[in-house]
Enzyme design. Structure first.
Site, PDB file in Angstrom:
ATOM      1  N   LYS A   1       0.816  -1.223   0.000  1.00  0.00           N
ATOM      2  CA  LYS A   1       0.000   0.000   0.000  1.00  0.00           C
ATOM      3  C   LYS A   1       0.844   1.265   0.000  1.00  0.00           C
ATOM      4  CE  LYS A   1      -4.459  -1.596   1.052  1.00  0.00           C
ATOM      5  NZ  LYS A   1      -4.349  -2.895   1.739  1.00  0.00           N
TER       6      LYS A   1
ATOM      7  N   GLU B   1      -9.364   6.840   3.221  1.00  0.00           N
ATOM      8  CA  GLU B   1     -10.251   5.938   3.947  1.00  0.00           C
ATOM      9  C   GLU B   1      -9.416   4.738   4.352  1.00  0.00           C
ATOM     10  OE1 GLU B   1      -9.897   5.818   0.689  1.00  0.00           O
ATOM     11  OE2 GLU B   1      -9.386   3.679   0.547  1.00  0.00           O
TER      12      GLU B   1
ATOM     13  N   SER C   1       1.703  -9.840  -0.777  1.00  0.00           N
ATOM     14  CA  SER C   1       1.412  -8.403  -0.723  1.00  0.00           C
ATOM     15  C   SER C   1       1.720  -7.757   0.618  1.00  0.00           C
ATOM     16  CB  SER C   1      -0.052  -8.165  -1.105  1.00  0.00           C
ATOM     17  OG  SER C   1      -0.905  -8.970  -0.311  1.00  0.00           O
TER      18      SER C   1
HETATM   19  C1  LIG Z   1      -5.175  -3.960   1.505  1.00  0.00           C
HETATM   20  C2  LIG Z   1      -4.419  -5.209   1.235  1.00  0.00           C
HETATM   21  C3  LIG Z   1      -4.770  -6.067   0.180  1.00  0.00           C
HETATM   22  C4  LIG Z   1      -5.966  -5.861  -0.689  1.00  0.00           C
HETATM   23  O1  LIG Z   1      -5.934  -4.704  -1.476  1.00  0.00           O
HETATM   24  P1  LIG Z   1      -5.690  -4.740  -3.036  1.00  0.00           P
HETATM   25  O2  LIG Z   1      -5.983  -3.360  -3.458  1.00  0.00           O
HETATM   26  O3  LIG Z   1      -6.603  -5.753  -3.622  1.00  0.00           O
HETATM   27  O4  LIG Z   1      -4.264  -5.104  -3.239  1.00  0.00           O
HETATM   28  C5  LIG Z   1      -3.970  -7.181  -0.062  1.00  0.00           C
HETATM   29  N1  LIG Z   1      -2.905  -7.447   0.717  1.00  0.00           N
HETATM   30  C6  LIG Z   1      -2.550  -6.663   1.742  1.00  0.00           C
HETATM   31  C7  LIG Z   1      -1.356  -7.041   2.560  1.00  0.00           C
HETATM   32  C8  LIG Z   1      -3.289  -5.507   2.040  1.00  0.00           C
HETATM   33  O5  LIG Z   1      -2.929  -4.724   3.077  1.00  0.00           O
END
Ligand SMILES: *Cc1c(COP(=O)(O)O)cnc(C)c1O
Length: 394
Positions: A88, A110, A377
């Site tokens: 993010k 948000e 992610s």
């Molecule tokens: C917020 C988040 C997501 C989901 O958001 P996307 O916009 O679909 O990437 C996925 N993995 C993590 C670690 C997050 O914090």
């Protein structure tokens, strides 16, 4: 870096389903982003901060024991190793730099679980911008440590009491704030959703994941992966990953949504796998809604996937058949969370644990794939309390 155009529509999806008063701000944002991404002063500063502050490029790691378990080579793109612990920050930092360039001293955002709020508060502290984060009061209760983090970073956290008091209501409150303060305020949306140009802007800022991963896998193995797998909430880490491979037709792309308690229960967050077409937060996309068009509440064990909509580019990639969207339940994601910890010594966030769970259920060896790439992610420290509470309740 060659950039794709700044699309307002992806096939029939996307668009700007917003109050008229926001159109000039969306036009300005589109103009400013097109100028910024072509301006070396801007791109050099962003590249410098991504390197020295965020910690990019993130490693592409060959997971040996995970490979053994699935019968194919598995490489993990380690977004969990960034500053603040998830992808993010790539988007929040880029948009905060853009806000400064636009001369807007105030940033709003948000947040659901708090990850995007923390990333935004971090970027605003770094760049000396005022930061206001809207958050449902139910989420504030569940994510107390992230509320404290944002406040320590100097952000104001505003609780939203409406509806289920979670992410959907927080987005609506942020949009209302933006309508009233658009001259001084930039709204940093946290995923590849919202009215144009946000889905394309967020994709541009997250494509660093896919561009790096493509170069890294070629460098390390001399070939492209057979399959590229990422989890999909709003869809920013997935689109940022996929865009690096979308023009390589031999690479299969798989987006993994949250099936929650099960697709048949309605307690899920899988609009791409199951959903009808609808408008949510300014864009036409795959959206969970009832027969009258009212948005349904989403459910997932992972707060980052717990959203009833999805990015419009994903809806289009689904319809064209370029990307396959699948869904994985809470229970499967929890099992994958544990399994990665024990196989590789890595605690994944519950969101990418969904991508790993799909891989465990569809191992490369059996599927005829010999090289899989998974975007990790984020890191799982934020989810420990949730996992422990669920497991003690079992
Ligand atoms: C917020 C988040 C997501 C989901 O958001 P996307 O916009 O679909 O990437 C996925 N993995 C993590 C670690 C997050 O914090």
């Amino acid at each position: 870096m060659s950039s794709p155009p700044l699309e307002r529509r992806f096939g029939p999806y996307g668009g700007r389903y917003v109050p008229e008063t926001l159109i000039p701000a969306l036009d300005e944002l589109e103009r400013e982003w097109l100028a910024a991404r072509a301006d070396p002063d801007f791109t050099d500063e962003l590249a410098r901060l991504l390197r020295d502050y965020v910690g990019r490029p993130t490693p592409l790691y060959r997971a040996a024991r995970l490979s053994e378990a699935t019968g194919a080579e598995v490489w993990l793109k380690r977004e969990d190793l960034t500053h603040t612990g998830s992808h993010k920050i790539n988007n929040a930092l880029g948009q905060a730099l853009l806000a400064r360039r636009m001369g807007k001293p105030r940033v709003i955002a948000e947040t659901g679980a708090g990850q995007h709020g923390v990333a935004s508060a971090t970027a605003c502290a770094l760049l000396d911008l005022d930061c206001v984060v809207y958050m449902g009061t139910e989420d504030m209760r569940r994510q107390r440590p992230n509320v404290e983090r944002m406040r320590l970073l100097g952000a104001e956290v505003v609780g939203v009491e409406a509806g289920a008091r979670t992410l959907k209501e927080a987005v609506s409150a942020a949009i209302r704030d933006w309508v009233g303060n658009v001259a001084t305020t930039h709204y940093v949306i946290g995923s590849a959703v919202g009215p144009a140009p946000y889905p394309a802007l967020v994709r541009d800022l997250q494509r660093t994941i896919g561009d790096e991963a493509r170069a890294q896998v070629l460098e390390a193995t001399g070939r492209l992966p057979d399959r590229v797998i990422a989890c999909v909430g709003g869809g920013s880490n997935a689109i940022g990953t996929f865009v690096g491979f979308v023009d390589d037709p031999a690479v299969k792309l798989i987006g993994v949504e949250a099936a929650g308690a099960g697709l048949e229960t309605r307690r899920h967050s899988a609009p791409l796998t199951t959903g009808a077409r609808g408008v949510l937060h300014g864009a036409l996309s795959a959206v969970l809604h009832d027969e009258e068009g009212q948005i349904l509440e989403a459910h997932s064990v992972s707060a980052g996937l717990d959203y009833p909509g999805s990015g419009p580019e994903h809806a289009h990639l689904r319809d064209t058949g370029r990307v396959s969207y699948v869904a994985v339940s809470d229970a499967e994601a929890l099992a994958a969370f544990r399994r990665l910890a024990q196989l590789e010594g890595i605690l994944p966030a519950l969101e990418p644990a969904h991508a790993l769970a799909w891989l465990f259920a569809n191992p490369g060896g059996a599927a005829g794939a010999s090289l899989d790439l998974v975007t990790l992610s984020g890191r799982g420290d934020k989810d420990l309390a949730e996992v422990m509470a669920l497991e003690s309740g079992l």
